[in-house]
Design a protein around this motif. Sequence first.
Motif, PDB file in Angstrom:
ATOM      1  N   THR A 287       0.770  -0.967  -0.110  1.00 45.59           N
ATOM      2  CA  THR A 287       0.097  -0.065  -0.213  1.00 45.59           C
ATOM      3  C   THR A 287       0.870   1.352  -0.032  1.00 45.59           C
ATOM      4  O   THR A 287       0.378   2.171  -0.430  1.00 45.59           O
ATOM      5  CB  THR A 287      -1.001   0.058   1.295  1.00 45.59           C
ATOM      6  OG1 THR A 287      -0.072  -0.097   2.431  1.00 45.59           O
ATOM      7  CG2 THR A 287      -1.982  -1.178   1.281  1.00 45.59           C
ATOM      8  N   GLY A 288       2.180   1.194   0.472  1.00 45.43           N
ATOM      9  CA  GLY A 288       3.114   2.408   0.303  1.00 45.43           C
ATOM     10  C   GLY A 288       3.860   2.559  -0.781  1.00 45.43           C
ATOM     11  O   GLY A 288       4.454   3.406  -0.872  1.00 45.43           O
ATOM     12  N   GLY A 289       3.581   1.480  -1.749  1.00 48.04           N
ATOM     13  CA  GLY A 289       4.518   1.661  -2.901  1.00 48.04           C
ATOM     14  C   GLY A 289       5.100   0.516  -3.334  1.00 48.04           C
ATOM     15  O   GLY A 289       4.808  -0.460  -3.807  1.00 48.04           O
ATOM     16  N   GLY A 290       6.345   0.427  -2.549  1.00 46.96           N
ATOM     17  CA  GLY A 290       7.229  -0.767  -2.638  1.00 46.96           C
ATOM     18  C   GLY A 290       8.179  -1.053  -3.752  1.00 46.96           C
ATOM     19  O   GLY A 290       7.971  -0.868  -4.879  1.00 46.96           O
ATOM     20  N   LEU A 291       9.589  -1.284  -3.280  1.00 44.89           N
ATOM     21  CA  LEU A 291      10.478  -1.655  -4.255  1.00 44.89           C
ATOM     22  C   LEU A 291      10.917  -3.119  -4.246  1.00 44.89           C
ATOM     23  O   LEU A 291      10.675  -3.806  -3.257  1.00 44.89           O
ATOM     24  CB  LEU A 291      11.841  -0.749  -3.938  1.00 44.89           C
ATOM     25  CG  LEU A 291      11.762   0.771  -4.185  1.00 44.89           C
ATOM     26  CD1 LEU A 291      12.847   1.302  -3.644  1.00 44.89           C
ATOM     27  CD2 LEU A 291      11.549   0.984  -5.474  1.00 44.89           C
TER      28      LEU A 291
ATOM     29  N   CYS B 296       3.165  -1.922  -5.920  1.00 44.44           N
ATOM     30  CA  CYS B 296       1.571  -1.485  -5.948  1.00 44.44           C
ATOM     31  C   CYS B 296       1.336  -1.401  -7.508  1.00 44.44           C
ATOM     32  O   CYS B 296       0.146  -1.554  -7.809  1.00 44.44           O
ATOM     33  CB  CYS B 296       1.328  -0.198  -5.314  1.00 44.44           C
ATOM     34  SG  CYS B 296       2.242   1.303  -6.080  1.00 44.44           S
ATOM     35  N   ASP B 297       2.189  -1.404  -8.427  1.00 47.20           N
ATOM     36  CA  ASP B 297       1.722  -1.256  -9.806  1.00 47.20           C
ATOM     37  C   ASP B 297       1.476  -2.760 -10.414  1.00 47.20           C
ATOM     38  O   ASP B 297       0.767  -2.871 -11.493  1.00 47.20           O
ATOM     39  CB  ASP B 297       2.697  -0.724 -10.788  1.00 47.20           C
ATOM     40  CG  ASP B 297       3.314   0.653 -10.389  1.00 47.20           C
ATOM     41  OD1 ASP B 297       2.312   1.473 -10.495  1.00 47.20           O
ATOM     42  OD2 ASP B 297       4.164   1.294 -10.504  1.00 47.20           O
ATOM     43  N   ASN B 298       1.814  -3.578  -9.447  1.00 48.04           N
ATOM     44  CA  ASN B 298       1.557  -5.035  -9.882  1.00 48.04           C
ATOM     45  C   ASN B 298       0.259  -5.565  -9.295  1.00 48.04           C
ATOM     46  O   ASN B 298       0.004  -6.968  -9.360  1.00 48.04           O
ATOM     47  CB  ASN B 298       2.799  -6.010  -9.755  1.00 48.04           C
ATOM     48  CG  ASN B 298       3.906  -5.543 -10.444  1.00 48.04           C
ATOM     49  OD1 ASN B 298       3.957  -5.969 -11.641  1.00 48.04           O
ATOM     50  ND2 ASN B 298       4.751  -4.688  -9.923  1.00 48.04           N
ATOM     51  N   VAL B 299      -0.558  -4.797  -8.504  1.00 47.06           N
ATOM     52  CA  VAL B 299      -1.821  -5.014  -7.781  1.00 47.06           C
ATOM     53  C   VAL B 299      -2.882  -5.332  -9.016  1.00 47.06           C
ATOM     54  O   VAL B 299      -3.231  -4.186  -9.399  1.00 47.06           O
ATOM     55  CB  VAL B 299      -2.058  -4.516  -6.823  1.00 47.06           C
ATOM     56  CG1 VAL B 299      -3.341  -4.747  -6.092  1.00 47.06           C
ATOM     57  CG2 VAL B 299      -0.953  -4.377  -5.695  1.00 47.06           C
ATOM     58  N   LEU B 300      -3.465  -6.252  -9.226  1.00 46.18           N
ATOM     59  CA  LEU B 300      -4.648  -6.315 -10.110  1.00 46.18           C
ATOM     60  C   LEU B 300      -5.970  -5.852  -9.412  1.00 46.18           C
ATOM     61  O   LEU B 300      -6.791  -5.264  -9.825  1.00 46.18           O
ATOM     62  CB  LEU B 300      -4.614  -7.678 -10.720  1.00 46.18           C
ATOM     63  CG  LEU B 300      -3.561  -8.135 -11.508  1.00 46.18           C
ATOM     64  CD1 LEU B 300      -3.631  -9.448 -11.946  1.00 46.18           C
ATOM     65  CD2 LEU B 300      -3.127  -7.333 -12.787  1.00 46.18           C
ATOM     66  N   SER B 301      -6.253  -6.409  -8.065  1.00 48.18           N
ATOM     67  CA  SER B 301      -7.295  -5.872  -7.252  1.00 48.18           C
ATOM     68  C   SER B 301      -6.950  -5.950  -5.850  1.00 48.18           C
ATOM     69  O   SER B 301      -6.175  -6.738  -5.617  1.00 48.18           O
ATOM     70  CB  SER B 301      -8.274  -6.963  -7.630  1.00 48.18           C
ATOM     71  OG  SER B 301      -9.504  -6.485  -6.962  1.00 48.18           O
ATOM     72  N   TYR B 302      -7.628  -5.062  -5.193  1.00 52.66           N
ATOM     73  CA  TYR B 302      -7.797  -4.995  -3.537  1.00 52.66           C
ATOM     74  C   TYR B 302      -9.106  -5.520  -3.198  1.00 52.66           C
ATOM     75  O   TYR B 302     -10.020  -5.294  -3.795  1.00 52.66           O
ATOM     76  CB  TYR B 302      -7.566  -3.769  -3.306  1.00 52.66           C
ATOM     77  CG  TYR B 302      -6.020  -2.955  -3.631  1.00 52.66           C
ATOM     78  CD1 TYR B 302      -5.063  -2.986  -2.950  1.00 52.66           C
ATOM     79  CD2 TYR B 302      -5.941  -2.424  -4.772  1.00 52.66           C
ATOM     80  CE1 TYR B 302      -3.731  -2.369  -3.022  1.00 52.66           C
ATOM     81  CE2 TYR B 302      -4.792  -1.714  -5.246  1.00 52.66           C
ATOM     82  CZ  TYR B 302      -3.837  -1.809  -4.254  1.00 52.66           C
ATOM     83  OH  TYR B 302      -2.679  -1.126  -4.956  1.00 52.66           O
ATOM     84  N   ASP B 303      -9.129  -6.391  -2.133  1.00 54.28           N
ATOM     85  CA  ASP B 303     -10.100  -6.435  -1.266  1.00 54.28           C
ATOM     86  C   ASP B 303     -10.128  -5.669  -0.080  1.00 54.28           C
ATOM     87  O   ASP B 303      -8.881  -5.551   0.622  1.00 54.28           O
ATOM     88  CB  ASP B 303     -10.439  -7.930  -0.921  1.00 54.28           C
ATOM     89  CG  ASP B 303     -10.611  -9.034  -1.741  1.00 54.28           C
ATOM     90  OD1 ASP B 303     -10.660  -8.453  -3.012  1.00 54.28           O
ATOM     91  OD2 ASP B 303     -10.482 -10.203  -1.542  1.00 54.28           O
TER      92      ASP B 303
ATOM     93  N   GLY C 151      -0.110   3.466  -3.258  1.00 57.56           N
ATOM     94  CA  GLY C 151       0.730   4.415  -2.669  1.00 57.56           C
ATOM     95  C   GLY C 151       0.025   5.129  -1.486  1.00 57.56           C
ATOM     96  O   GLY C 151       0.333   5.936  -0.664  1.00 57.56           O
ATOM     97  N   GLY C 152      -1.306   4.869  -1.544  1.00 59.81           N
ATOM     98  CA  GLY C 152      -2.273   5.647  -0.568  1.00 59.81           C
ATOM     99  C   GLY C 152      -2.184   5.072   1.063  1.00 59.81           C
ATOM    100  O   GLY C 152      -2.953   5.572   1.784  1.00 59.81           O
ATOM    101  N   SER C 153      -1.466   4.074   1.180  1.00 61.08           N
ATOM    102  CA  SER C 153      -1.171   3.436   2.445  1.00 61.08           C
ATOM    103  C   SER C 153      -2.448   3.111   3.169  1.00 61.08           C
ATOM    104  O   SER C 153      -3.375   2.591   2.618  1.00 61.08           O
ATOM    105  CB  SER C 153      -0.398   4.533   3.324  1.00 61.08           C
ATOM    106  OG  SER C 153       0.108   3.859   4.717  1.00 61.08           O
ATOM    107  N   ASN C 154      -2.656   3.371   4.422  1.00 59.54           N
ATOM    108  CA  ASN C 154      -4.062   3.050   4.902  1.00 59.54           C
ATOM    109  C   ASN C 154      -4.934   4.169   5.292  1.00 59.54           C
ATOM    110  O   ASN C 154      -6.061   4.017   5.941  1.00 59.54           O
ATOM    111  CB  ASN C 154      -3.562   2.438   6.521  1.00 59.54           C
ATOM    112  CG  ASN C 154      -3.361   3.556   7.259  1.00 59.54           C
ATOM    113  OD1 ASN C 154      -2.931   4.707   6.969  1.00 59.54           O
ATOM    114  ND2 ASN C 154      -2.592   3.057   8.398  1.00 59.54           N
ATOM    115  N   ASN C 155      -5.039   5.106   4.257  1.00 62.64           N
ATOM    116  CA  ASN C 155      -5.751   6.260   4.277  1.00 62.64           C
ATOM    117  C   ASN C 155      -7.293   6.029   3.642  1.00 62.64           C
ATOM    118  O   ASN C 155      -8.062   7.203   3.914  1.00 62.64           O
ATOM    119  CB  ASN C 155      -5.251   7.514   3.580  1.00 62.64           C
ATOM    120  CG  ASN C 155      -4.088   8.222   4.249  1.00 62.64           C
ATOM    121  OD1 ASN C 155      -4.089   8.197   5.508  1.00 62.64           O
ATOM    122  ND2 ASN C 155      -2.713   7.819   3.806  1.00 62.64           N
TER     123      ASN C 155
END
Length: 432
Positions: A164-168, A179-186, A211-215
């Motif tokens: 959720t924070g981005g991630g390398l 996060c660019d490789n997330v196809l879907s979130y529950d 990149g939106g973290s827990n907001n």
Amino acid sequence: MATAQNDPLVRPSNITESPNNPICTALFEALPGKVSLPSDNDYDASLKSYFSQQEAEITPYCIVSPLNESDVSTAIKILAAPDSTTKFAIRGGGHTVWKGSANIEDGVTIDMRNMNTVEVSENKTVISVGAGALWRDVYAITDSLGLATSGGRAAQVGVGGLTTGGGLSFFSARYGFVCDNVLSYDIVLADGSLVSANATSNPDLWVALRGGSNNFGIVTKFHLRTFPQPPFYGGQVFYSLDTAPEQIDAFAQLAGSEDFDENASLITSFSYTEGVGGAIQNSMKYVSPVLNEKPAVFQPFLDIGGQLGQTMRVSNVTDFTTEQGAFSANGFRYPTLPHNNNPPLPPLPLPHLHPLVRHHPHHPPHPRHPMGPLHPTNPPRHNLSLHATRRQLPGSILPPALFPSTHQHPVNRDMEQHRRRQAAAGYSGTVV
């Protein structure tokens, strides 16, 4: 279909006294066996499992440990009720260093670690991961199937916070941020409803979560893209500190190359250990198979003299991330350098550094690599970091040659054994 589920961390509650906080009382009654208080063993175990000491020192009113999305929804409906003023925090793997990042004083912490399932789709193109899983849980499955996904570079890092924070990742130059490789979130929203966010359903939320973290809610599961990945070349090379000018030149040359090799991943670390002195560590990975095991892109680093030791080899993601994670153990106080840019910091006195490694408002990024949206069209590349260690740690940032012969390099021993030795040796600090 491959699946994994770690044993739940929370057993039936041994609470013998009622909570004295009204919100905790409501949670206790609505989620029996899933709420722990400061007097409980589960509460103490949760705090001790944080990566940094400053997070472990925070004491919430109570800790909620959900087992499924329904539990998360129930907790949120209580915590976000109109008459509630209690603040709460969300904890995934608990690896973020700074105080209050995944824990809260005088509030409620939602500990997601029980929600740690890992499941690969029938066609092996998607891996679905619970928000409480660690990346080592993911790689144990993907490596066994000859697959990979863009994920953390240290095995003990949590999936939820990094994603959720981005991630390398080792694959960021090719596939972008994690996060660019997330196809879907529950995700559970503030009203307690469970929704999916992807390119076709709630697409605005899908973008915001990158990149939106827990907001925007509590993510309960990530559905990530996978790709075939055979074993690859990588490891660590350690150098004496007097090679710094050559290291920076090689780093800048690699990062600024017009024909940049997207298979290359590099972390260059400058470290200092009390009683031993300084050293430089290059963590190098080349994620495309190579016949000669020495990719040309890393040859400038391998040609630098003053090497103190190295672990270069062909292996898999689990092995490389376990090695990377072994350089930092749980339970220490890790220093952080918080700041804001209003007013901006004064110019850094770093005229000797190459422009590509001056990441500061007064030193704009290289025009070919401007900071931009979290998107694979503007992929991240490499890290330059500084490390400081109070005393010599077996298997720490310095190579095994500097330690007594009784110590093996962490890549050849159990990670938990390495953690115990680090804990007995003293404080370890990292500034990145």
